[in-house]
Design an enzyme around this catalytic site. Structure first.
Site, PDB file in Angstrom:
ATOM      1  N   LEU A 196       9.974 -20.987  -4.422  1.00  0.00           N
ATOM      2  CA  LEU A 196       9.054 -20.064  -3.747  1.00  0.00           C
ATOM      3  C   LEU A 196       7.627 -20.210  -4.274  1.00  0.00           C
ATOM      4  CD1 LEU A 196       8.556 -17.470  -1.943  1.00  0.00           C
ATOM      5  CD2 LEU A 196       9.007 -16.158  -4.026  1.00  0.00           C
TER       6      LEU A 196
ATOM      7  N   ASP B 177       0.821  -1.203   0.000  1.00  0.00           N
ATOM      8  CA  ASP B 177       0.000   0.000   0.000  1.00  0.00           C
ATOM      9  C   ASP B 177       0.862   1.263   0.000  1.00  0.00           C
ATOM     10  OD1 ASP B 177      -2.363   1.409  -0.040  1.00  0.00           O
ATOM     11  OD2 ASP B 177      -2.764   1.199   2.110  1.00  0.00           O
TER      12      ASP B 177
ATOM     13  N   HIS C  58       2.272   3.367  -9.297  1.00  0.00           N
ATOM     14  CA  HIS C  58       2.062   1.913  -9.384  1.00  0.00           C
ATOM     15  C   HIS C  58       3.241   1.253 -10.106  1.00  0.00           C
ATOM     16  CE1 HIS C  58      -1.828   2.082  -7.582  1.00  0.00           C
ATOM     17  NE2 HIS C  58      -2.399   2.749  -8.561  1.00  0.00           N
TER      18      HIS C  58
END
Ligand code: IPE
Ligand code: IPE
Ligand code: MG
Length: 237
Positions: free
Chosen positions: A126, A15, A32
């Site tokens: 991962l 955020d 972004h």
């Protein structure tokens, strides 16, 4: 940093891109874009550290409420990300899973997401979960629906429905619960992220905005996690 006390499953609410853009007096779309760079570094580091699972909140079911311009910019970035990163992620043995409703995504994006999942399906490194068009309540409602359908078909009995059965219908099925949840930008709320999976997660709310969140901040978060005393309702010492 102590590698013996690493969380198995880290979740991050990325955020602060909007505020970062504002601070730098640039368009939100560029905030972004900068956020994607931060994400690359954190994925790489998680993979290098040997963290088992990393879940990133990229787009919530509520984010459709933003302006058409911002939604379009985010959708564009998403497509760009999955097209440009997939080779490297696959090479790093990363397994990608999308958390959220892919059917509610625009065509090209949906295809890119499915392709990323299929291409990395057999990878054993991962476990990278990217939450897109994701809402925790919607996920729980969907799980309930699927269990109800199984019961109607006679595949399970209502009394068989327990926490494990419910967990098995979530997007995160098979993954350990979230150990550490990080939300950047100082906001202290879940915003509908992994409601069920965070039942006993440790929470950290660094004030740094997501585009500025670097590997050092990540290490600091992992160190803070290592210092937490987790009791799971019991008594330690
Ligand atoms: C988070 O950054 C990224 C997404 C929601 C996609 P924000 O865009 O929410 O950043 P702030 O909260 O406005 O600063
Ligand atoms: C949560 O952040 C969603 C993502 C980071 C993708 P928001 O910025 O959308 O959440 P609120 O609106 O501040 O709660
Ligand atoms: Mg925000």
């Amino acid at each position: 940093m102590n590698r013996d006390t690493l969380p198995r499953h880290v979740a991050i609410i990325m955020d602060g891109n909007g505020r970062w853009a504002k601070q730098h007096k640039i368009q939100v779309a560029l905030g972004h874009r900068k956020g994607v760079e931060a994400l690359r570094a954190i994925i790489r580091e998680s993979s290098d550290l040997g963290i088992e699972a990393l879940s990133l909140y990229a787009f919530s079911t509520e984010n459709w409420r933003r302006s058409p311009q911002e939604v379009e910019a985010l959708m564009g970035l998403l497509l760009e990300y999955f097209t440009s990163e997939i080779d490297e992620l696959d090479e790093k043995n990363v397994r990608i899973r999308i958390l959220g409703d892919k059917d509610g995504m625009p065509d090209r994006q949906r295809r890119a997401l499915i392709n990323a999942e299929e291409r990395t399906e057999k990878n054993t490194g991962l476990k990278l979960n990217i939450a897109i068009n994701y809402g925790g309540r919607a996920e729980l409602a969907r799980a309930a629906r699927m269990l109800a359908e199984k019961a109607v078909r006679g595949d399970i009995r209502p009394e068989d429905i327990d926490e494990e059965a419910l967990a098995g219908e979530l997007y995160t099925r098979g993954l350990p619960d979230v150990d550490l949840l990080i939300r950047t930008s100082g906001e202290m709320r879940l915003s509908n992220f992994l409601l069920f999976q965070c039942a006993y997660a440790e929470f950290l709310f660094p004030t740094v905005l997501w585009p500025d969140f670097g590997v050092e901040d990540y290490h600091a978060a992992l160190d803070a996690f290592a210092g937490r005393n987790r009791r799971f309702g019991g008594r330690s010492e």
